[in-house]
Design a protein around this motif. Structure first.
Motif, mmCIF file in Angstrom:
data_model
loop_
_atom_site.group_PDB
_atom_site.id
_atom_site.type_symbol
_atom_site.label_atom_id
_atom_site.label_comp_id
_atom_site.label_asym_id
_atom_site.label_seq_id
_atom_site.Cartn_x
_atom_site.Cartn_y
_atom_site.Cartn_z
ATOM 1 N N ASP A 119 -6.262 -40.259 -8.029
ATOM 2 C CA ASP A 119 -5.028 -39.907 -8.724
ATOM 3 C C ASP A 119 -5.401 -39.228 -10.045
ATOM 4 O OD1 ASP A 119 -3.596 -41.128 -6.704
ATOM 5 O OD2 ASP A 119 -3.372 -43.017 -7.789
ATOM 6 N N PHE A 120 -4.948 -37.992 -10.208
ATOM 7 C CA PHE A 120 -5.292 -37.207 -11.398
ATOM 8 C C PHE A 120 -4.141 -37.212 -12.404
ATOM 9 C CE2 PHE A 120 -8.224 -35.384 -8.329
ATOM 10 C CZ PHE A 120 -9.371 -35.162 -9.078
ATOM 11 N N ASN A 121 -4.487 -36.926 -13.651
ATOM 12 C CA ASN A 121 -3.524 -36.564 -14.682
ATOM 13 C C ASN A 121 -3.854 -35.137 -15.108
ATOM 14 O OD1 ASN A 121 -2.058 -39.148 -15.165
ATOM 15 N ND2 ASN A 121 -4.113 -39.856 -15.650
ATOM 16 N N THR A 122 -2.871 -34.268 -15.026
ATOM 17 C CA THR A 122 -3.110 -32.872 -15.388
ATOM 18 C C THR A 122 -1.924 -32.351 -16.193
ATOM 19 O OG1 THR A 122 -3.646 -30.668 -14.528
ATOM 20 C CG2 THR A 122 -2.170 -32.019 -13.175
ATOM 21 N N TYR A 123 -2.200 -31.499 -17.184
ATOM 22 C CA TYR A 123 -1.163 -31.137 -18.156
ATOM 23 C C TYR A 123 -1.099 -29.639 -18.448
ATOM 24 C CZ TYR A 123 -1.399 -36.171 -18.925
ATOM 25 O OH TYR A 123 -1.396 -37.533 -18.743
ATOM 26 N N PRO A 124 -0.858 -28.803 -17.437
ATOM 27 C CA PRO A 124 -0.700 -27.369 -17.732
ATOM 28 C C PRO A 124 0.518 -27.075 -18.595
ATOM 29 C CG PRO A 124 -0.156 -27.851 -15.444
ATOM 30 C CD PRO A 124 -0.766 -29.089 -16.003
ATOM 31 N N ASP A 125 1.534 -27.951 -18.542
ATOM 32 C CA ASP A 125 2.739 -27.721 -19.344
ATOM 33 C C ASP A 125 2.580 -28.178 -20.792
ATOM 34 O OD1 ASP A 125 2.607 -30.384 -18.664
ATOM 35 O OD2 ASP A 125 4.760 -30.620 -18.326
ATOM 36 N N GLN A 126 1.361 -28.643 -21.137
ATOM 37 C CA GLN A 126 1.053 -28.952 -22.531
ATOM 38 C C GLN A 126 -0.091 -28.064 -23.031
ATOM 39 O OE1 GLN A 126 0.596 -33.180 -23.341
ATOM 40 N NE2 GLN A 126 2.007 -33.695 -21.679
ATOM 41 N N GLY A 127 -0.281 -26.960 -22.337
ATOM 42 C CA GLY A 127 -1.402 -26.090 -22.641
ATOM 43 C C GLY A 127 -1.135 -25.126 -23.781
ATOM 44 N N VAL A 128 -2.129 -24.295 -24.032
ATOM 45 C CA VAL A 128 -2.076 -23.292 -25.095
ATOM 46 C C VAL A 128 -2.329 -21.920 -24.480
ATOM 47 C CG1 VAL A 128 -3.165 -22.464 -27.223
ATOM 48 C CG2 VAL A 128 -2.820 -24.926 -26.859
ATOM 49 N N LEU A 129 -1.564 -20.948 -24.927
ATOM 50 C CA LEU A 129 -1.717 -19.567 -24.496
ATOM 51 C C LEU A 129 -2.244 -18.726 -25.652
ATOM 52 C CD1 LEU A 129 -0.832 -17.092 -22.502
ATOM 53 C CD2 LEU A 129 1.167 -17.011 -24.003
ATOM 54 N N VAL A 130 -3.190 -17.851 -25.354
ATOM 55 C CA VAL A 130 -3.628 -16.839 -26.317
ATOM 56 C C VAL A 130 -3.294 -15.482 -25.714
ATOM 57 C CG1 VAL A 130 -5.561 -15.814 -27.559
ATOM 58 C CG2 VAL A 130 -5.475 -18.299 -27.221
ATOM 59 N N ALA A 131 -2.482 -14.707 -26.439
ATOM 60 C CA ALA A 131 -2.080 -13.382 -25.963
ATOM 61 C C ALA A 131 -1.735 -12.507 -27.148
ATOM 62 C CB ALA A 131 -0.882 -13.488 -25.020
#
Length: 204
Positions: A119-131
């Motif tokens: 069972d994983f915990n993953t947090y793409p919706d708490q990530g950071v974008l550089v653009a």
């Protein structure tokens, strides 16, 4: 996405196609009929184009560009894929109506699949974008519910929204960098149970 009306109306804005219709007349007036049909079709096309433009303006979307991507990663059975990225130039006044401050949006579509026995915990919706020289945190309130526990055998997909404070043109965004984290629980402290993702994607 939970809040932004701009994104909620997006499918409506781009769902219109062009259609044609004909008309009947006597064979002696065939040439006149063809000219009339052509004029009618052109008029209908213009009407539909105008409708699309009006709806796009009403939604607050000024311009947009969609990019398919092939970025993917498999970490011990946690499969993560970024299927597409969309860049939007938006009316800042419309965005302000939703309580947000900015001129653009970047929407990143994720596909998550846990094929492991962990069972994983993953947090793409708490990530950071550089653009475009800017570092921006994900807008959790406007993103889909992607973060948190992903139990074995479970799949999830959804969009993560980043609000750009300034954006002159959608073509200004040529590449992006995304960072976020994932982990799982283990009793073995020597086991590598934490991962920092660092995805660099060229938009073309």
């Amino acid at each position: 996405m939970k809040k932004l009306f701009l994104l909620a109306s997006l499918l409506l804005v781009f769902s219109f196609g062009l259609s044609a219709c004909g008309s009947s007349s006597d064979s002696a007036k065939e040439e006149s009929k063809e000219e009339s049909t052509s004029t009618t079709n052109e008029s209908e096309d213009l009407t539909e184009d105008e409708t699309t433009m009006e709806e796009e303006t009403d939604s607050g979307i000024i311009d947009s560009e969609d990019y398919a991507t092939s970025w993917s990663d498999d970490w011990k059975g946690l499969q993560t894929k970024i299927s597409s990225v969309s860049v939007f130039k938006v009316d800042s006044a419309k965005l302000a109506e939703d309580g947000e401050d900015g001129e653009g949006l970047i929407v990143v579509n994720y596909e998550l699949n846990n094929n492991s026995e962990i069972d994983f915990n993953t947090y793409p919706d708490q990530g950071v974008l550089v653009a475009d020289g800017k570092q921006i945190d994900a807008s959790m309130i406007n993103s889909d519910d992607l973060g948190g526990e992903l139990m074995q055998g479970v799949s999830k997909d959804g969009a993560v929204v980043y609000i750009l404070p300034t954006l002159n043109d959608v073509s200004d965004i040529k590449d992006i960098r995304l960072t976020w984290s994932a982990s799982y629980e283990t009793d073995n402290y020597e086991e590598d149970s934490f991962k920092d993702y660092d995805a660099r994607i060229t938009l073309k």
